[in-house]
Write a protein that holds these residues in place. Structure first.
Motif, mmCIF file in Angstrom:
data_model
loop_
_atom_site.group_PDB
_atom_site.id
_atom_site.type_symbol
_atom_site.label_atom_id
_atom_site.label_comp_id
_atom_site.label_asym_id
_atom_site.label_seq_id
_atom_site.Cartn_x
_atom_site.Cartn_y
_atom_site.Cartn_z
ATOM 1 N N PRO A 149 0.813 -1.230 0.000
ATOM 2 C CA PRO A 149 0.000 0.000 0.000
ATOM 3 C C PRO A 149 0.844 1.277 0.000
ATOM 4 O O PRO A 149 0.398 2.311 -0.511
ATOM 5 C CB PRO A 149 -0.821 -0.114 1.291
ATOM 6 C CG PRO A 149 -0.858 -1.571 1.592
ATOM 7 C CD PRO A 149 0.463 -2.100 1.140
ATOM 8 N N LEU A 150 2.045 1.211 0.595
ATOM 9 C CA LEU A 150 2.893 2.402 0.637
ATOM 10 C C LEU A 150 3.276 2.854 -0.764
ATOM 11 O O LEU A 150 3.457 4.048 -1.015
ATOM 12 C CB LEU A 150 4.161 2.122 1.446
ATOM 13 C CG LEU A 150 3.979 1.810 2.938
ATOM 14 C CD1 LEU A 150 5.325 1.546 3.579
ATOM 15 C CD2 LEU A 150 3.273 2.964 3.635
ATOM 16 N N ILE A 151 3.417 1.880 -1.670
ATOM 17 C CA ILE A 151 3.792 2.206 -3.046
ATOM 18 C C ILE A 151 2.554 2.390 -3.920
ATOM 19 O O ILE A 151 2.474 3.320 -4.720
ATOM 20 C CB ILE A 151 4.682 1.087 -3.624
ATOM 21 C CG1 ILE A 151 5.944 0.923 -2.775
ATOM 22 C CG2 ILE A 151 5.039 1.385 -5.071
ATOM 23 C CD1 ILE A 151 6.822 -0.216 -3.192
ATOM 24 N N GLN A 152 1.584 1.514 -3.742
ATOM 25 C CA GLN A 152 0.428 1.487 -4.633
ATOM 26 C C GLN A 152 -0.429 2.749 -4.527
ATOM 27 O O GLN A 152 -0.783 3.351 -5.550
ATOM 28 C CB GLN A 152 -0.429 0.254 -4.340
ATOM 29 C CG GLN A 152 -1.577 0.063 -5.325
ATOM 30 C CD GLN A 152 -2.300 -1.251 -5.098
ATOM 31 O OE1 GLN A 152 -2.041 -1.961 -4.129
ATOM 32 N NE2 GLN A 152 -3.213 -1.581 -5.993
ATOM 33 N N LYS A 153 -0.749 3.169 -3.315
ATOM 34 C CA LYS A 153 -1.655 4.311 -3.150
ATOM 35 C C LYS A 153 -1.066 5.619 -3.696
ATOM 36 O O LYS A 153 -1.736 6.350 -4.444
ATOM 37 C CB LYS A 153 -2.067 4.449 -1.690
ATOM 38 C CG LYS A 153 -2.997 3.331 -1.226
ATOM 39 C CD LYS A 153 -3.404 3.506 0.219
ATOM 40 C CE LYS A 153 -4.336 2.376 0.657
ATOM 41 N NZ LYS A 153 -4.737 2.507 2.090
ATOM 42 N N PRO A 154 0.196 5.972 -3.344
ATOM 43 C CA PRO A 154 0.761 7.205 -3.922
ATOM 44 C C PRO A 154 0.878 7.145 -5.444
ATOM 45 O O PRO A 154 0.656 8.143 -6.125
ATOM 46 C CB PRO A 154 2.142 7.299 -3.265
ATOM 47 C CG PRO A 154 2.033 6.502 -2.016
ATOM 48 C CD PRO A 154 1.100 5.383 -2.341
ATOM 49 N N LEU A 155 1.211 5.958 -5.965
ATOM 50 C CA LEU A 155 1.334 5.817 -7.409
ATOM 51 C C LEU A 155 -0.016 6.007 -8.081
ATOM 52 O O LEU A 155 -0.123 6.680 -9.121
ATOM 53 C CB LEU A 155 1.906 4.438 -7.755
ATOM 54 C CG LEU A 155 2.130 4.158 -9.243
ATOM 55 C CD1 LEU A 155 3.078 5.180 -9.847
ATOM 56 C CD2 LEU A 155 2.662 2.744 -9.450
ATOM 57 N N GLU A 156 -1.072 5.444 -7.492
ATOM 58 C CA GLU A 156 -2.407 5.600 -8.052
ATOM 59 C C GLU A 156 -2.830 7.071 -8.033
ATOM 60 O O GLU A 156 -3.437 7.573 -8.983
ATOM 61 C CB GLU A 156 -3.412 4.753 -7.272
ATOM 62 C CG GLU A 156 -3.280 3.248 -7.536
ATOM 63 C CD GLU A 156 -4.228 2.425 -6.685
ATOM 64 O OE1 GLU A 156 -4.845 2.997 -5.752
ATOM 65 O OE2 GLU A 156 -4.361 1.219 -6.950
ATOM 66 N N LYS A 157 -2.496 7.785 -6.935
ATOM 67 C CA LYS A 157 -2.826 9.209 -6.848
ATOM 68 C C LYS A 157 -2.079 10.012 -7.903
ATOM 69 O O LYS A 157 -2.635 10.922 -8.518
ATOM 70 C CB LYS A 157 -2.496 9.736 -5.454
ATOM 71 C CG LYS A 157 -3.450 9.284 -4.358
ATOM 72 C CD LYS A 157 -3.038 9.822 -3.006
ATOM 73 C CE LYS A 157 -3.082 11.337 -2.973
ATOM 74 N NZ LYS A 157 -2.726 11.868 -1.617
ATOM 75 N N LEU A 158 -0.817 9.669 -8.106
ATOM 76 C CA LEU A 158 -0.007 10.377 -9.098
ATOM 77 C C LEU A 158 -0.570 10.165 -10.502
ATOM 78 O O LEU A 158 -0.745 11.121 -11.262
ATOM 79 C CB LEU A 158 1.437 9.889 -9.031
ATOM 80 C CG LEU A 158 2.404 10.505 -10.051
ATOM 81 C CD1 LEU A 158 2.541 11.998 -9.822
ATOM 82 C CD2 LEU A 158 3.769 9.826 -9.966
ATOM 83 N N LEU A 159 -0.864 8.911 -10.849
ATOM 84 C CA LEU A 159 -1.398 8.610 -12.175
ATOM 85 C C LEU A 159 -2.764 9.257 -12.387
ATOM 86 O O LEU A 159 -3.060 9.777 -13.464
ATOM 87 C CB LEU A 159 -1.492 7.094 -12.373
ATOM 88 C CG LEU A 159 -0.149 6.335 -12.381
ATOM 89 C CD1 LEU A 159 -0.393 4.843 -12.554
ATOM 90 C CD2 LEU A 159 0.761 6.852 -13.476
ATOM 91 N N GLN A 160 -3.578 9.250 -11.341
ATOM 92 C CA GLN A 160 -4.892 9.866 -11.438
ATOM 93 C C GLN A 160 -4.766 11.372 -11.663
ATOM 94 O O GLN A 160 -5.486 11.958 -12.470
ATOM 95 C CB GLN A 160 -5.706 9.591 -10.170
ATOM 96 C CG GLN A 160 -7.135 10.118 -10.237
ATOM 97 C CD GLN A 160 -7.929 9.786 -8.974
ATOM 98 O OE1 GLN A 160 -7.374 9.273 -7.992
ATOM 99 N NE2 GLN A 160 -9.215 10.078 -8.981
#
Length: 216
Positions: A149-160
């Motif tokens: 989650p530490l990697i997935q959530k920030p990455l999803e926010k960035l892509l969004q």
């Protein structure tokens, strides 16, 4: 007034800077071959000053020398007209340099704003990742699933935030579309089921990366 051919003078200058043809000069400067033809014919009065500003640095010749070299005899015999042209070029060069500096400053500001916004989106990853990585090194039994989650959530926010969407999730089965999917092995016909191995991405209507897939 007789026709003037200054092609040889221009070719000498081009040879000094390693440009082999008028077409190559056009590509290097972004100036049309028609404008270059006018220069060869001494028709400097018919050329826009911004064209001369593009030619000058590529040919490594100061603007005033460029004007003197490629002006027609008629123009050179009229000192007042020649002086006005040189003054206009000088003023436009000053304005050109000012705009270039302004553009560079704006580019730096935009880059810093992009960096700051990206860092804000990645804040939780930047703050928590080093600690989580250290714990994983100290304790081999530390569950990797806790780090995801530490990697997935920030990455999803960035892509969004950048309007980037995944073509399909890893592991899903989708109809094969060669425009969106890249086969890793085997063959597949359009519409046949394939399994997503590596996701691909779209940014609006633009394809960034095709999803890598395998036949089912």
């Amino acid at each position: 007034m007789p026709n003037i051919d200054l092609s040889e003078k221009l070719q000498d200058l081009m040879q000094r800077v390693g440009i082999s043809s008028f077409k190559a000069l056009s590509r290097a400067t972004g100036v049309s071959e028609r404008q270059i033809l006018r220069l060869r014919q001494g028709k400097l009065k018919e050329m826009r000053v911004d064209v001369l500003l593009k030619l000058s640095p590529v040919l490594k010749m100061p603007l005033n020398e460029l004007v003197t070299t490629f002006s027609s005899v008629e123009l050179l015999q009229n000192p007042a007209t020649n002086q006005e042209l040189l003054q206009e070029i000088t003023n436009l060069k000053i304005e050109y340099d000012r705009l270039q500096l302004q553009l560079e400053q704006q580019r730096e500001i935009l880059l810093k704003e992009l960096q700051q916004s990206t860092l804000q989106l990645l804040e939780s990853l930047l703050l928590q990742w080093p600690t989580a990585a250290q714990k994983a090194q100290e304790n081999p039994e530390f569950a990797a699933v806790k780090i995801v989650p530490l990697i997935q959530k920030p990455l999803e926010k960035l892509l969004q935030g950048w309007g980037v969407e995944a073509i399909a999730s890893v592991g899903t089965e989708v109809p094969y579309d060669p425009q969106l999917h890249q086969l890793m092995e085997g063959t597949a016909q359009f519409g046949e089921k394939v399994k997503v191995r590596y996701t691909g991405y779209l940014q609006g209507d633009k394809l960034l990366y095709r999803a890598k897939v395998s036949p089912v």
